[in-house]
Design an enzyme around this catalytic site. Structure first.
Site, PDB file in Angstrom:
ATOM      1  CG  HIS A  39      -3.313  -3.456   3.208  1.00 12.73           C
ATOM      2  ND1 HIS A  39      -2.237  -2.968   3.900  1.00 12.73           N
ATOM      3  CD2 HIS A  39      -4.045  -2.374   2.848  1.00 12.73           C
ATOM      4  CE1 HIS A  39      -2.313  -1.651   3.972  1.00 12.73           C
ATOM      5  NE2 HIS A  39      -3.395  -1.265   3.334  1.00 12.73           N
ATOM      6  CD  GLU A  86      -0.896  -6.065   5.037  1.00 14.87           C
ATOM      7  OE1 GLU A  86      -0.631  -6.346   3.850  1.00 14.87           O
ATOM      8  OE2 GLU A  86      -1.012  -4.897   5.448  1.00 14.87           O
ATOM      9  CB  CYS A  98      -0.979  -0.027   1.164  1.00 15.48           C
ATOM     10  SG  CYS A  98      -2.394   1.029   0.859  1.00 15.48           S
TER      11      CYS A  98
HETATM   12  N1  GLN Z   1      -1.774   6.843   2.942  1.00 16.37           N
HETATM   13  C1  GLN Z   1      -1.932   6.081   1.758  1.00 16.37           C
HETATM   14  C2  GLN Z   1      -3.305   6.253   1.132  1.00 16.37           C
HETATM   15  O1  GLN Z   1      -4.224   6.664   1.777  1.00 16.37           O
HETATM   16  C3  GLN Z   1      -1.632   4.609   1.997  1.00 16.37           C
HETATM   17  C4  GLN Z   1      -2.599   3.943   2.906  1.00 16.37           C
HETATM   18  C5  GLN Z   1      -2.125   2.607   3.419  1.00 16.37           C
HETATM   19  O2  GLN Z   1      -0.950   2.292   3.380  1.00 16.37           O
HETATM   20  N2  GLN Z   1      -3.025   1.813   3.948  1.00 16.37           N
HETATM   21  O3  GLN Z   1      -3.496   5.970  -0.012  1.00 16.37           O
END
Ligand code: GLN
Length: 548
Positions: free
Chosen positions: A512, A514, A386
């Site tokens: 994600h 994970e 992400c």
């Molecule tokens: N801050 C970033 C976004 O909002 C990544 C978010 C995250 O890593 N969950 O896109």
């Protein structure tokens, strides 16, 4: 044939918080699943936030995301990993969400002029949530009440489950109380008194526990067990020890040895003496406890002082490690200390792989970008998650594609080159809670890529939690410079996976992964980095031997 009746198991906690009630509930779920039963698990959190999505990981650890896009307590991650079943929004209930529903109804006039009260309106809403989670009629619903018995804010939940025992009918509800036996080194004893008091508090609310699970750092002597049984009205065989263990995945096996599941079945009037099938689970535990090798992998983030903030990432690495006979030693790298490239280099000098996980806000970003650069330039296996993908894109744009000042508009709203930017849907969003791109989305994998090789599939579904995306305006130039977009949304509008071909393993996902790794099904992208880190390890050892 009469309709199957769902049996309810309530798990409460006594003496202190952070006892691992979630692991106990999840372990019991595992033991019942291993006997062929269907199980769902629900967490009740007595805080007023509507969900933990708006809470800092410093306060509450990771926010776990379900397929249906709910931002939930990290215990749901444990539940999914132990019972190997997808859960959803109904499985996490906070006091805030309960009150919100009741107050919304009150404003609508649904209560027809009545006075709206904790009992029965709030308690009824809590009971409705239980029924909602059990609507598919599982054999068991395990519900954990967050917090500690005696907390003011937990009272409506305890009152609701007290009532529920009567509503659900005789023999369909039991209470398990998880408590702590502190060890006093000066006396050389485990003390039972705090647990006695906590059971007394429960009983004063009208709940008599059926089973006690006692957390302790040492084996509990028979005299202490007998004493607890005597003072708490719990039969001796239902006083179960839960000692600290090397790995949480061993907890189900330790509880099975003490016949926890049999006690539960007996008290819920189910006759079943069949042995559980725990073969695969035992193999996993054995692999975790007796690894063939150790590989050091860095996790670089800003919440490194609180490992719960990245718990699913840590567990995913462990799952892949167990499958490959490898123990993962995690090196926590505080990204805000790596704003100087030399410092990043120093931190990463002894690791065989690097994970840059998710996160929000500008703190530590330049450090993360340095960490990506060092991994890319030095062929160190890299997995970005992400925010990790966004940092990798910024780094590539700046240092490979020569796009000056490339950045994400999250960190620099006026950047001349927003290679990562807000999605259209997000532009007019004002509320912070529950408004990100959340939950499971389809992603198409491109041929001849690491992603396709790892997944061995063309279409995958993964869970998201973010507002920003790779900016399509820069896709072509980044691609021309060698960045591969190996996973794309079905409409081609969103980049979901990036990778670099001429590298030991360089891959990052906008989602994600994970959240979907399980001990019994390690995630392909984590398998990829652990395998690459292992190979990297072998290569560096070979080089050291050659040069000596
Ligand atoms: N801050 C970033 C976004 O909002 C990544 C978010 C995250 O890593 N969950 O896109």
């Amino acid at each position: 044939m009469s309709k199957k009746i769902t049996k309810y198991i309530f798990v409460t906690g006594g003496v202190v918080s952070s006892l691992g009630k979630g692991i106990v509930g999840a372990s019991l779920g595992k033991l019942l699943r291993a006997r062929g039963y269907s199980v769902t698990i629900q967490k009740f959190d007595p805080y007023i936030n509507v969900d933990p999505g708006t809470m800092s990981p410093f306060q509450h650890g990771e926010v776990f995301v379900t397929d249906d896009g709910a931002e939930t307590d990290l215990d749901l991650g444990h539940y999914e990993r132990f019972i190997n079943t997808n859960l959803g929004r109904v499985n996490n209930v906070t006091a805030g969400s309960v009150y919100l529903n009741v107050i919304t109804r009150e404003r609508r006039g649904d209560y027809l002029g009545g006075t709206v009260q904790t009992i029965p309106h709030i308690t009824d809403e809590i009971k409705n949530r239980l029924k909602e989670a059990a609507k598919d009629n599982p054999d068991f619903l395990i519900a954990e009440i967050g917090g500690t018995v005696g907390d003011i804010e937990g009272l409506p939940f305890l009152e609701a489950i007290r009532q529920f025992k009567i509503d659900a009918g005789f023999g369909n509800v039991i209470f398990i109380h998880v408590t702590l036996l502190p060890y006093l080194s000066t006396a050389g004893e485990l003390k039972t008194k705090p647990s006695q008091h906590s059971v007394n508090t429960l009983r004063s609310i009208g709940i008599q526990p059926d089973i006690l699970v006692c957390r302790s750092s040492k084996p509990i002597p028979k005299t202490e067990r007998d004493k607890l049984a005597l003072f708490t009205n719990v039969p001796k065989e239902a006083v179960i020890e839960s000692k600290d263990l090397q790995t949480i995945y061993e907890v189900p096996l330790a509880l099975e040895k003490q016949k926890l599941a049999q006690q539960v079945l007996k008290r819920l009037q189910i006759e079943d003496t069949a042995e559980p099938n725990l073969d695969q689970w035992k193999e996993i535990v054995a692999a975790v406890k007796n690894p063939e090798r150790t590989v050091k992998i860095a996790i670089a983030g800003k919440y490194t002082k609180l490992s719960d903030a990245y718990i699913s990432v840590v567990e995913s690495l462990k799952h892949a490690g167990a499958a490959l006979g490898t123990k993962i030693e995690i090196k926590w790298v505080p990204s805000d200390e790596c704003t100087d490239f030399e410092k990043a280099k120093e931190y990463l000098s002894d690791v065989k792989g690097v994970v840059v996980p998710g996160g929000f806000g500008i703190r530590g970003i330049e450090g993360k970008i340095n960490i990506v650069r060092y991994s890319r330039e030095n062929n160190i296996p890299f997995l970005g998650l992400c925010l990790g993908l966004q940092c990798a894109v910024i780094e590539f744009a700046r240092n490979v594609a020569g796009i000056e000042g490339a950045n994400s508009s999250e960190f620099e709203p006026e950047t001349p080159n927003p290679v990562v930017a807000l999605m259209n849907e997000q532009e007019n969003v004002e509320d912070m809670g529950g408004t990100m791109r959340l939950g499971s989305y389809e992603c198409h994998l491109q041929s001849n890529t690491i992603a396709k090789r790892q997944y061995n599939a063309g279409v995958i579904h993964e869970r998201h939690r973010h507002r920003y995306e790779v900016n399509n305006k820069y896709r072509q130039v980044l691609q021309e410079k060698g960045l591969v977009f190996s996973g794309i949304s079905p409409d081609y509008r969103l980049v979901e996976i990036i990778e670099l071909p001429d590298h030991s393993y360089f891959l990052a996902s906008q989602f994600h992964p994970e959240f979907k790794s399980r001990p019994e099904n390690p995630h392909p992208l984590f398998m990829g980095i652990v395998e690459a880190a292992q190979n990297h390890s072998d290569k560096t050892t070979e080089m050291a031997i050659k040069s000596s």
